[in-house]
Design a protein around this motif. Structure first.
Motif, PDB file in Angstrom:
ATOM      1  N   PRO B  79       0.813  -1.210   0.000  1.00  0.00           N
ATOM      2  CA  PRO B  79       0.000   0.000   0.000  1.00  0.00           C
ATOM      3  C   PRO B  79       0.852   1.267   0.000  1.00  0.00           C
ATOM      4  O   PRO B  79       0.571   2.213  -0.740  1.00  0.00           O
ATOM      5  N   MET B 104      -2.389  -7.570  -5.070  1.00  0.00           N
ATOM      6  CA  MET B 104      -3.668  -7.384  -4.365  1.00  0.00           C
ATOM      7  C   MET B 104      -3.689  -6.010  -3.685  1.00  0.00           C
ATOM      8  O   MET B 104      -4.672  -5.280  -3.770  1.00  0.00           O
ATOM      9  N   ALA B 105      -2.589  -5.688  -2.992  1.00  0.00           N
ATOM     10  CA  ALA B 105      -2.500  -4.398  -2.314  1.00  0.00           C
ATOM     11  C   ALA B 105      -2.564  -3.256  -3.326  1.00  0.00           C
ATOM     12  O   ALA B 105      -3.219  -2.234  -3.112  1.00  0.00           O
ATOM     13  N   ALA B 107      -3.967  -3.353  -6.305  1.00  0.00           N
ATOM     14  CA  ALA B 107      -5.318  -3.253  -6.859  1.00  0.00           C
ATOM     15  C   ALA B 107      -6.224  -2.464  -5.918  1.00  0.00           C
ATOM     16  O   ALA B 107      -7.031  -1.639  -6.350  1.00  0.00           O
ATOM     17  N   LYS B 108      -6.048  -2.698  -4.625  1.00  0.00           N
ATOM     18  CA  LYS B 108      -6.880  -1.990  -3.666  1.00  0.00           C
ATOM     19  C   LYS B 108      -6.586  -0.484  -3.692  1.00  0.00           C
ATOM     20  O   LYS B 108      -7.500   0.342  -3.736  1.00  0.00           O
ATOM     21  N   ALA B 109      -5.297  -0.145  -3.714  1.00  0.00           N
ATOM     22  CA  ALA B 109      -4.917   1.275  -3.768  1.00  0.00           C
ATOM     23  C   ALA B 109      -5.419   1.920  -5.058  1.00  0.00           C
ATOM     24  O   ALA B 109      -5.868   3.063  -5.067  1.00  0.00           O
ATOM     25  N   ASN B 111      -8.071   0.989  -6.768  1.00  0.00           N
ATOM     26  CA  ASN B 111      -9.520   1.155  -6.654  1.00  0.00           C
ATOM     27  C   ASN B 111      -9.867   2.375  -5.809  1.00  0.00           C
ATOM     28  O   ASN B 111     -10.738   3.164  -6.165  1.00  0.00           O
ATOM     29  N   ASP B 112      -9.174   2.518  -4.679  1.00  0.00           N
ATOM     30  CA  ASP B 112      -9.469   3.621  -3.765  1.00  0.00           C
ATOM     31  C   ASP B 112      -9.263   4.977  -4.427  1.00  0.00           C
ATOM     32  O   ASP B 112      -9.958   5.942  -4.124  1.00  0.00           O
ATOM     33  N   ILE B 127      -7.932 -11.340  -8.399  1.00  0.00           N
ATOM     34  CA  ILE B 127      -7.827  -9.985  -8.964  1.00  0.00           C
ATOM     35  C   ILE B 127      -8.817  -9.777 -10.110  1.00  0.00           C
ATOM     36  O   ILE B 127      -9.394  -8.704 -10.265  1.00  0.00           O
ATOM     37  N   LEU B 131     -12.401  -9.715  -6.621  1.00  0.00           N
ATOM     38  CA  LEU B 131     -11.899  -8.346  -6.433  1.00  0.00           C
ATOM     39  C   LEU B 131     -11.878  -7.543  -7.726  1.00  0.00           C
ATOM     40  O   LEU B 131     -11.305  -6.464  -7.784  1.00  0.00           O
ATOM     41  N   SER B 133     -12.538  -5.137 -10.884  1.00  0.00           N
ATOM     42  CA  SER B 133     -12.966  -3.741 -10.831  1.00  0.00           C
ATOM     43  C   SER B 133     -12.800  -3.132 -12.209  1.00  0.00           C
ATOM     44  O   SER B 133     -11.968  -3.600 -12.999  1.00  0.00           O
TER      45      SER B 133
END
Lengths: 292, 385
Positions: B79, B104-105, B107-109, B111-112, B127, B131, B133
């Motif tokens: 992150p 994964m981390a 992808a989350k960042a 998305n945010d 992914i 998860l 997106s």
């Protein structure tokens, strides 16, 4: 499980245990006798393996020797390295607290990994098995057992016997044992404790490098190979009792058997079996199997 | 005097930034530049830059500006590293990475912050599964794909029983699950799934297990150092000739020199192979070798190259205006990528729908044998797009 397979699994366990003992014996010597937590011990294993890989062509070219000569060269170089490291770094750690020892030896791990990356690169490399050990023995109807693995076990047993003899029957062994139990006393008797420690440390490094070098043909050499070994070696040392060679031997065998049969019978829990063993033993014998 | 100079300089800068229609497109590489995967990161970046260079250094008329962060293949720093590119450098497009946990981390960042992300390797099913997106794409594969393809091959060859073996972690499970799915659909049966803890490489007990079960074939997922050791141990245990070893392509990719004799003849499945011998691939290899003589072209370079192609397709649709995010993403999703591996499209979840190749190790090459499964699409289970 049919008896033949069971026997092969026992052989696997003994062979794994013996190799673990070879690495862990150096660690327990340094830990128990010099009182130093040496996190860089795994790096010495890695260095041994990489030397076996990198020096093989050089040795063949200049010394005309094969695998045995290469391993001997590795051991000699590792001894010199150990002697130097003790003089340059470790000798300053005896009077320091454990946190500082951990910090410095951890720093050495990073340095050695980076040097490895600069000198040899980040590729995985194979080390050829010497041709005269390249055969295999038939076990059962499907499986064969590589002769080289038997050779590793033989070397480990030889080294173990040699160590028992040196520690219990020679003057050097006597000094080492004395130095471990009372540093000031042995110093006042006119024995140069600093030199003694330097020798012990060099032997410890040489043992780890030897293990790495003879394991290289079956394990291949790859980045980070030392760290995996380090953790399991600390388990062996702690189970066996810090500083006890006898304990390290028994503990390595125990770990070998628990790990092997754990993988076979409880695959889902294979990762924790060895640590459960350690916890159980420490519960009943907080100082390990053999108190030093 | 000094003051005037500063003022002039300032005015010039302002004039310039106001003058151009949009600033250059900022591409952020979050790749491993150190550690085990360093070479993979380098190959991906090389591939990406090669494509941009072929287009004259611009995509859709836009200059490309590169930013780099070494992700060290360390998920716990994921992150933080992602945010260095997103917040500090303000990149428009993220390209990364190799390690699935880090991806994964990342992808989350992404998305945010609603940043477009193109993943040039990490194969975690999730992914482009649960998860998935609208802003996340992949130019590589899902772990399920090579496994599924090999299951089809194994069933076709008439194998009835198989044992699967891998490290006890997500990628291994996803790959062996893929194999099991198609192998059992084709009439075979996976009699046992063997695992050992990551990154343990003491395979001997499990090899003995395999010898006692005597299946028709063994399917495995290992990569890197583990792959080298497994293949060597498998041969040394005398199993290679009696029980065929099958694997996802990573078993023999970038590891053949170390595996030597023990890997000869092994069959693996992947979305790329040596000896495809198409004009497109030959051209790519020639150009790649010319530009990066020290690293031979491989699957990672192709994945980097295609990440740039996907970005190009998106940018062209919006004439280089990266602020039109939705339009750009729709264009990427519907693009047809003329990859060196062969043409591919993207699934709804953003994963390549591609031919999976059966390859056989010959010398230091993973030689193309045949197409194992044509246009294989990841099922994207759990994706709600």
């Amino acid at each position: 499980m049919d008896p033949a397979i069971l026997l092969i699994q026992c052989l696997n366990a003994v062979q794994y245990g013996l190799l673990l003992f070879l690495v862990a014996s150096g660690l327990t010597l340094i830990f128990g006798i010099m009182g130093i937590i040496n996190l860089a011990h795994g790096s010495f294993y890695m260095i041994g393996a990489y030397m076996a890989f990198a020096l093989q062509p050089l040795v063949a070219q200049y010394l005309g020797g094969g695998f045995v000569i290469t391993v001997l060269v590795c051991v000699v170089l590792a001894t010199v390295l150990g002697y130097f490291l003790e003089w340059a770094f470790y000798s300053y750690l005896y009077t320091r607290e454990h946190l500082q020892q951990v910090l410095m030896t951890y720093g050495l791990i990073l340095v050695f990994e980076e040097l490895r990356s600069i000198i040899v690169g980040n590729d995985v490399h194979g080390v050829p098995v010497p041709s005269w050990l390249n055969g295999s023995v038939a076990l059962g109807d499907v499986m064969t057992y590589p002769v080289y693995r038997l050779f590793i076990s033989a070397v480990c047993i030889l080294i173990a016997l040699l160590m028992f003899w040196v520690l219990n029957r020679t003057r050097l062994g006597m000094m080492i044992r004395a130095g471990a139990s009372n540093r000031e006393m042995i110093n006042s008797l006119g024995i140069d404790i600093n030199r003694l420690f330097r020798i012990v440390f060099a032997i410890g490094v040489a043992l780890a490098a030897l293990a790495g070098a003879i394991a290289a043909p079956v394990s291949s050499v790859y980045p980070g190979m030392g760290n995996a070994v380090l953790i399991i070696c600390f388990v062996v040392v702690v189970i066996g009792g810090i500083g006890s060679i006898k304990g390290a031997f028994l503990a390595a065998m125990l770990v070998g058997f628990v790990d092997t049969f754990g993988q076979v019978f409880f695959p889902a829990a294979a990762g924790v079996m060895v640590y459960l063993l350690m916890a159980a033993i420490l519960l009943f014998k907080p100082e390990g199997l053999f108190k030093h | 005097m000094k003051k005037t100079l500063t003022r002039t300089a300032l005015a010039t800068v302002l004039a310039f930034s106001a003058g151009s229609a949009f600033a250059a497109v900022k591409v952020g590489f979050m790749l491993p530049y150190s550690g085990t995967y360093a070479k993979l990161g380098e190959a991906i970046e090389n591939g990406f830059k090669l494509y941009v260079q072929e287009q004259g250094g611009k995509l859709a008329g836009q200059e490309i500006e590169y930013y780099k962060v070494d992700d060290e293949s360390n998920p716990s720093k994921g992150p933080e590293n992602a945010n260095r590119l997103i917040k500090r450098d303000g990149v428009d497009i993220l390209v990364g990475t190799v390690h699935s946990g880090v991806a994964m981390a990342l992808a989350k960042a992404a998305n945010d912050s609603d940043t477009t992300l193109i993943i040039p390797n990490a194969g975690a099913d999730a992914i482009t599964g649960p998860l998935c997106s609208k802003n996340v794409f992949r130019s590589s594969f899902s772990n399920w794909q090579p496994g599924y393809a090999m299951g089809v091959v194994a069933a076709d060859e008439g194998f009835k029983t198989a044992v699967t073996i891998s490290w006890n972690y997500a990628a291994g499970k996803e790959s062996t699950d893929g194999f099991k799915e198609s192998f059992e659909k084709g009439g075979g049966k996976v009699v046992k799934h063997l695992t050992l803890p990551f990154p343990n490489v003491e395979f001997q007990p499990l090899l003995t297990e395999i010898a006692s079960i005597k299946p028709d074939a063994v399917y495995t997922f290992f990569a890197g150092g583990g792959a080298v050791k497994f293949v060597q141990d498998y041969a040394a245990a005398g199993l290679k000739d009696s029980i065929p070893l099958l694997g996802a392509g990573f078993l023999t990719d970038g590891t053949l020199e170390a595996q030597g004799e023990s890997a000869q003849g092994l069959q693996t499945t992947l979305h790329y192979a040596d000896g495809l011998d198409t004009p497109r691939d030959n051209q790519f290899r020639e150009d790649y070798i010319k530009n990066f003589p020290q690293l031979p072209p491989d699957v990672y370079a192709v994945q980097g190259y295609d990440a740039a192609q996907m970005l190009d397709a998106g940018l062209k649709a919006v004439n280089g205006d990266v602020s039109k995010k939705d339009e750009m993403r729709t264009a990427i999703r519907s693009a047809k990528i003329d990859s060196p591996r062969g043409e591919f499209t993207l699934s709804k979840a953003g994963n390549p729908v591609q031919d999976m190749y059966l390859r056989k190790v010959e010398g230091d090459k993973n030689q193309f044998v045949k197409i194992a499964v044509e246009k294989l699409a990841d099922p994207a289970r759990g994706c709600k797009l």
